[in-house]
Design an enzyme around this catalytic site. Sequence first.
Site, PDB file in Angstrom:
ATOM      1  CE  LYS A 152      -4.161  -1.757   2.256  1.00  0.00           C
ATOM      2  NZ  LYS A 152      -5.085  -1.625   3.401  1.00  0.00           N
ATOM      3  CD  GLU A 238     -19.650  -5.767   5.032  1.00  0.00           C
ATOM      4  OE1 GLU A 238     -18.911  -4.808   4.787  1.00  0.00           O
ATOM      5  OE2 GLU A 238     -19.673  -6.823   4.345  1.00  0.00           O
ATOM      6  NE  ARG A 266     -21.008  -4.211   1.220  1.00  0.00           N
ATOM      7  CZ  ARG A 266     -19.756  -3.771   1.222  1.00  0.00           C
ATOM      8  NH1 ARG A 266     -18.866  -4.331   2.024  1.00  0.00           N
ATOM      9  NH2 ARG A 266     -19.389  -2.783   0.444  1.00  0.00           N
TER      10      ARG A 266
END
Length: 489
Positions: A152, A238, A266
Amino acid sequence: MAISAAKEGKDRKVVSVIGDGAITAGMAFEALNHAGDVHPDMLVILNDNEMSISENVGALNNHLAQVLSGSLYTSIREGGKKALSGLPPIKELVKRTEEHIKGMIVPGTLFEELGFNYIGPVDGHDVNELVKTLKNMRELKGPQFLHIMTKKGKGYEPAEKDPIGYHGVPKFDPSHSCLPKSSSSKPTYSKIFGDFLCDMAAKDPSLMAITPAMREGSGMVRFSKEYPSQYFDVAIAEQHAVTLATGMAIAGNRPIVAIYSTFLQRGYDQLIHDVAIMDLPVMFAIDRAGLVGADGQTHQGAFDLSFMRCIPNMVIMAPSDENECRQMLYTGHMHTGPSAVRYPRGSGNGTTPEAEFTALEIGKGRVVREGEKVAILSFGTFLDNALVAAENLNATVADMRFVKPLDEALIKELCDSHDVIVTLEENAIAGGAGAGVIEFMMQEKLMKPVLNLGLPDRFIAQGTQDELHTELGLDAAGIEASIRDYISK
């Protein structure tokens, strides 16, 4: 898309790119399992930026990827299958041997079991080697899986050192090595929630806090450090987060699911079937409710009141300021059934939360301004805007606090003493809190004009929160103008 390409007989190349955070979701594995069954020509690229590759391992894996994706290995592999096709036991033995040899040196056994040809991991920042591998894989048939490793923030040192901080950034000067500090001195609602968690956990060891990969965004960093045994990050999953809370509640704990409004969508099936049907004490701390601004259409928390309000057993709260948020979180935590507290992104009006916890009477609102003719029923943090508009209109303002159950006695009282009822919320008008008010009024035959103010029936585009509130007429001036226009007609 790969199935459609095969059906049309077109030699299109279909590539799906997924991150290591997203691949933990159930839908990803459902799709991988399906692809392994129907066997279309497609490539899945896993962008894995959570692990680093040392130079030696990277070199080995790049070489291995070249071998595994190359024509020699493929011809041997496919040729071996044909030669052994008449000998099922030996063919299966060779297949298992290949998988286990691969599994000892690359983490691809799981994807092989799902029906994919796994290749990698490779260094995603070595563009030349990556291109060679991709060129080789273009010629392979069936489901292919390429595992690449990246870092990242690669190429920008501040982001490499702090990938979380640079995940979503404000306007900043790239020549400086740090991001600008927030201009607001007021605590955010996320911090109010984080402080509540720590204060409540000190009193209640049964508190369990769950987040689907939103620790920083939901204000849970401090809690995760101070109460690590009561903190659970389930990654971007989720549905599992909600069902995990269900299991914890059944076992006698008091779980809190910290989740963004748009992400709770979700876990809707689990909210109904796992939590609400069993009437379990699970509280949902719903962050980013309403318009979130810069994140755009996918993150606008426009629908949670609408999709939760129809679920039996739910208690739904919308605080107007920081102290109400803290006390509502306490109220929900102490409640014996499912509850939700929804609050917006960013800071409130600067109200200092009271340290002492006080449970609110469920389903009870309050009148904060007495006026005439017009009554504004405010749900949530637009209360200040409503009060400004009410000063110019000499209107009554009620802080309703609870979306479910509604304060029916207060609604009836306001209908009896006012000519026009106005509902105000930062949620879709369709099916929202205002719709609930109208439903009650029709049931009780309280025939008064009602103006619903909230989010329109469209997806709201990107923009700052203030810009969007002004555009949609939900700032103080817009609220006043809408009411005057309604009355005039």
